[in-house]
Design a protein around this motif. Structure first.
Motif, mmCIF file in Angstrom:
data_model
loop_
_atom_site.group_PDB
_atom_site.id
_atom_site.type_symbol
_atom_site.label_atom_id
_atom_site.label_comp_id
_atom_site.label_asym_id
_atom_site.label_seq_id
_atom_site.Cartn_x
_atom_site.Cartn_y
_atom_site.Cartn_z
ATOM 1 N N GLY A 16 0.796 -1.217 0.000
ATOM 2 C CA GLY A 16 0.000 0.000 0.000
ATOM 3 C C GLY A 16 0.829 1.267 0.000
ATOM 4 N N GLY A 17 2.104 1.139 0.237
ATOM 5 C CA GLY A 17 2.988 2.305 0.250
ATOM 6 C C GLY A 17 3.440 2.677 -1.154
ATOM 7 N N PHE A 18 4.166 3.767 -1.238
ATOM 8 C CA PHE A 18 4.604 4.280 -2.538
ATOM 9 C C PHE A 18 5.479 3.266 -3.274
ATOM 10 C CE2 PHE A 18 7.702 6.557 -5.168
ATOM 11 C CZ PHE A 18 6.831 7.202 -6.040
ATOM 12 N N LEU A 19 6.528 2.805 -2.641
ATOM 13 C CA LEU A 19 7.462 1.891 -3.298
ATOM 14 C C LEU A 19 6.862 0.497 -3.473
ATOM 15 C CD1 LEU A 19 10.232 1.549 -4.521
ATOM 16 C CD2 LEU A 19 11.133 1.082 -2.255
ATOM 17 N N GLY A 20 6.260 -0.039 -2.419
ATOM 18 C CA GLY A 20 5.657 -1.370 -2.509
ATOM 19 C C GLY A 20 4.561 -1.433 -3.553
ATOM 20 N N GLY A 21 3.744 -0.387 -3.633
ATOM 21 C CA GLY A 21 2.687 -0.333 -4.637
ATOM 22 C C GLY A 21 3.242 -0.290 -6.049
ATOM 23 N N ALA A 22 4.314 0.474 -6.224
ATOM 24 C CA ALA A 22 4.946 0.557 -7.544
ATOM 25 C C ALA A 22 5.529 -0.797 -7.947
ATOM 26 C CB ALA A 22 6.041 1.628 -7.541
ATOM 27 N N ARG A 33 1.889 -13.150 -10.989
ATOM 28 C CA ARG A 33 0.843 -13.182 -9.959
ATOM 29 C C ARG A 33 1.419 -12.548 -8.688
ATOM 30 N NH1 ARG A 33 -0.992 -17.237 -6.219
ATOM 31 N NH2 ARG A 33 0.767 -18.500 -6.870
ATOM 32 N N THR A 34 0.723 -11.556 -8.154
ATOM 33 C CA THR A 34 1.261 -10.830 -7.004
ATOM 34 C C THR A 34 0.308 -10.823 -5.829
ATOM 35 O OG1 THR A 34 0.393 -8.730 -7.808
ATOM 36 C CG2 THR A 34 2.660 -9.259 -8.403
ATOM 37 N N GLY A 35 0.905 -10.720 -4.684
ATOM 38 C CA GLY A 35 0.191 -10.506 -3.438
ATOM 39 C C GLY A 35 0.949 -9.447 -2.677
ATOM 40 N N SER A 36 0.235 -8.713 -1.835
ATOM 41 C CA SER A 36 0.922 -7.731 -1.003
ATOM 42 C C SER A 36 0.399 -7.842 0.413
ATOM 43 C CB SER A 36 0.728 -6.311 -1.540
ATOM 44 O OG SER A 36 -0.632 -5.940 -1.488
ATOM 45 N N ILE A 37 1.277 -7.612 1.340
ATOM 46 C CA ILE A 37 0.923 -7.662 2.748
ATOM 47 C C ILE A 37 1.163 -6.280 3.333
ATOM 48 C CG2 ILE A 37 3.189 -8.521 3.484
ATOM 49 C CD1 ILE A 37 1.608 -10.297 5.505
#
Length: 75
Positions: A16-22, A33-37
């Motif tokens: 959800g952050g700038f770098l992680g979202g990018a 296929r992606t997931g984010s925590i």
């Protein structure tokens, strides 16, 4: 970054952050296929096909449980 032929899925922390979202958006654009925590839900990432997991990795037990669940569901 490794070739996309070798990478099938990726779990990004802080999606959800700038770098992680990018990073999550870039991986999705490459067909990975992606997931984010992250600590909160991010519907905009889900709309792109990213699987989101809510967990606070700084919390001793909650973070561990959330991370284990994310890894299991992404495997």
């Amino acid at each position: 970054m490794p070739s996309t032929g070798a990478v099938k899925a990726a779990l990004v922390t802080g999606g959800g952050g700038f770098l992680g979202g990018a990073i999550a958006r870039s991986l999705r654009a490459r067909g990975i296929r992606t997931g984010s925590i992250s600590r909160s839900a991010y519907p905009a990432l889900e709309e792109l096909g990213n699987r989101t997991f809510e967990a606070d990795l700084a919390a001793p037990r909650g973070g561990e449980r959330g991370l284990r669940r994310a890894i299991k569901e992404m495997s």
